[in-house]
Design an enzyme around this catalytic site. Structure first.
Site, PDB file in Angstrom:
ATOM      1  N   ARG A 177      -0.790 -18.264   1.160  1.00  0.00           N
ATOM      2  CA  ARG A 177       0.047 -17.890   2.323  1.00  0.00           C
ATOM      3  C   ARG A 177      -0.805 -17.815   3.583  1.00  0.00           C
ATOM      4  NH1 ARG A 177       2.232 -12.395   0.649  1.00  0.00           N
ATOM      5  NH2 ARG A 177       3.060 -12.333   2.761  1.00  0.00           N
ATOM      6  N   SER A 192       4.735  -9.012  -2.486  1.00  0.00           N
ATOM      7  CA  SER A 192       3.288  -8.832  -2.567  1.00  0.00           C
ATOM      8  C   SER A 192       2.930  -7.344  -2.625  1.00  0.00           C
ATOM      9  CB  SER A 192       2.656  -9.506  -1.336  1.00  0.00           C
ATOM     10  OG  SER A 192       1.307  -9.185  -1.228  1.00  0.00           O
TER      11      SER A 192
HETATM   12  N1  URA Z   1       0.035  -6.359   2.350  1.00  0.00           N
HETATM   13  C1  URA Z   1       0.111  -7.015   1.165  1.00  0.00           C
HETATM   14  O1  URA Z   1      -0.395  -6.539   0.152  1.00  0.00           O
HETATM   15  N2  URA Z   1       0.772  -8.187   1.118  1.00  0.00           N
HETATM   16  C2  URA Z   1       1.361  -8.742   2.191  1.00  0.00           C
HETATM   17  O2  URA Z   1       1.940  -9.788   2.071  1.00  0.00           O
HETATM   18  C3  URA Z   1       1.255  -8.063   3.431  1.00  0.00           C
HETATM   19  C4  URA Z   1       0.601  -6.858   3.474  1.00  0.00           C
END
Ligand code: URA
Length: 447
Positions: A177, A192
């Site tokens: 990403r 996530s």
């Molecule tokens: N923190 C995370 O762990 N994942 C994300 O995508 C954004 C912030």
């Protein structure tokens, strides 16, 4: 194995096509995707194509819940069954000077909750708890899962770095990403964050969604969407989850920088409120709010009033500080928190004073975070070394009255060049005006 890879590859192609065409993924689809991301059986180009398709055709809430569970299930899950309940975790979306975990975690453990938490390193202007803990000599955050559970059983608190096998699908997808401009997709952010909470074994999760210039949610609208999605999806995924939105237009508390933040955290754990400066008081207010919320939603306090009383009593009696001492010692620290003379200090310490009398109208978290980053308190890239001693102390907050010559900011730098750099920029971050300005509440939207 070659045959399995080929089959996975064909299946991932069909998942990409489904997403591209706005179709619906089943839980089995998302399990396949997460497992293929975790075990390396899907090539990065296919995962990247799926991520872009998911960015353009966002996952629904139901799909995001399945995606979250699939990523949580792609590796090991901490089994907290021998640890006394309730099991809680907290998570902040990240901000400038955010040292909340350092106070909140031992405070909650001292109130009788089991806090098992995995934290990350800082990147950019938002710091990371793991870096801050490096300022405590001897303290380690590299703890195996079995040892984490043992420590949590014994003292009710453990804080470790992310283990490689926790939600490994997220690790792969997150790094993709990062390089495919798909980080900002709301369902992908939600999956996530929550997958790592679930894999870490938590039941109750309190989320601190930051809003303002020093966070990745510059507007309230953006922060509300994220908070709402985290709660909706978290509940669908079986978590007892709450999200508060809190202010990050100005830095949180007095300190920005690792050793300075540890020092402030110790002060908030050990000093009565009236002995703290104006900015640390605001930080204490956030800690109190989040602690009371956690006690209430995890069933330990019957009412908001009772929860706040318990939190106050645990702080003022010294129990929270004693728990923090127990915690850091269990993780190898060789120092006493009640005498933090061991904290590293930068060689150059210079104060910037108010040029005029008036009311503080701006203390810009982003600009101050960027100055601290340049001084060496944070990382611009993943592999940068950080300097634990440097940073800024922010002595005023929006709405405070100041008189000419009163200290506004203290610069902690490694050399005169750093001091000059900070001095040249602080004027852009802090403004004093002749008319009164209302203070900014720390709580933007309660959970
Ligand atoms: N923190 C995370 O762990 N994942 C994300 O995508 C954004 C912030």
């Amino acid at each position: 194995m070659a045959r399995k890879k080929k089959e996975t590859s064909t299946d991932i192609r069909s998942l990409i096509a489904t997403r591209r065409d706005g179709g619906v993924h089943s839980r089995a689809d998302l399990d396949l995707l997460a497992n293929a991301a975790a075990d390396g059986s899907a090539p990065d180009y296919q995962l990247a194509a799926w991520l872009m398709a998911a960015y353009l055709k966002p996952l629904s809430d139901a799909e995001t819940a399945d995606f979250t569970l699939a990523m949580a299930g792609s590796g090991q899950r901490l089994d907290l069954s021998g640890v006394p309940r309730p099991w809680v975790d907290k998570h902040s979306t990240g901000g400038v000077g955010d040292k909340t975990t350092l106070v909140l975690a031992p405070l909650l453990a001292a109130c009788g909750l089991s806090v098992v938490k995995m934290s990350g390193r800082g990147l950019g202007i938002t710091g990371g708890t793991l870096d801050k803990l490096k300022a405590i000599p001897g303290m380690t955050t590299e703890i195996e899962p079995a040892a984490m559970i043992e420590q949590a059983k014994k003292i009710g608190i453990v804080l470790a770095g992310q283990t490689a096998d926790l939600a490994p699908a997220d690790k792969t997808l997150y790094s993709l990403r990062d390089v495919t401009e798909t980080v900002s997709s709301l369902p992908l952010i939600v999956g996530s964050i929550l997958s790592k909470k679930i894999a870490g074994g938590a039941e109750t999760v309190v989320l601190d969604v930051k809003c303002g210039s020093g966070s990745f949610n510059p507007t309230r609208e953006h922060a509300e969407k994220l908070a709402d999605a985290l709660v909706t999806v978290g509940k669908k995924a079986g978590l007892n989850v709450y999200a508060a939105i809190t202010d990050m237009e100005q830095p949180l508390g007095r300190s920005i920088g690792n050793a300075l933040e540890v020092q402030e955290a110790i002060e908030v754990l050990s000093k009565p409120e009236d002995q703290l400066g104006s900015t640390s008081k605001r930080f204490r207010e956030l800690v109190r709010y989040l602690a009371a919320l956690t006690l209430r939603v995890s069933g330990l306090s019957p009412s908001a009033g009772d929860a706040l009383e318990r939190v106050e009593a645990t702080l003022t009696s010294g129990r929270a500080l004693r728990k923090a001492q127990e915690w850091v010692e269990a993780q190898g620290a060789t120092v006493r928190l009640d005498d933090p003379s061991w904290l590293v200090r930068a060689p150059e310490i210079v104060t910037v004073n108010a040029a005029v009398s008036g009311c503080v109208s701006k203390v810009d978290a982003r600009i101050l975070g960027e100055i601290a980053l340049e001084l060496g308190a944070g990382r611009k890239t993943k592999d940068d070394e950080i300097d634990l001693s440097v940073g800024l102390e922010v002595l005023v907050k929006i709405g405070d009255f100041v008189t000419e010559g009163q200290p506004l900011i203290t610069i902690h730098a490694k050399d005169a060049k750093g001091v000059q750099f900070a001095q040249d920029r602080i004027g852009f971050a802090v403004s004093v005006v002749s008319t009164p300005v209302p203070p900014r509440p720390i709580l933007v939207r309660p959970a």
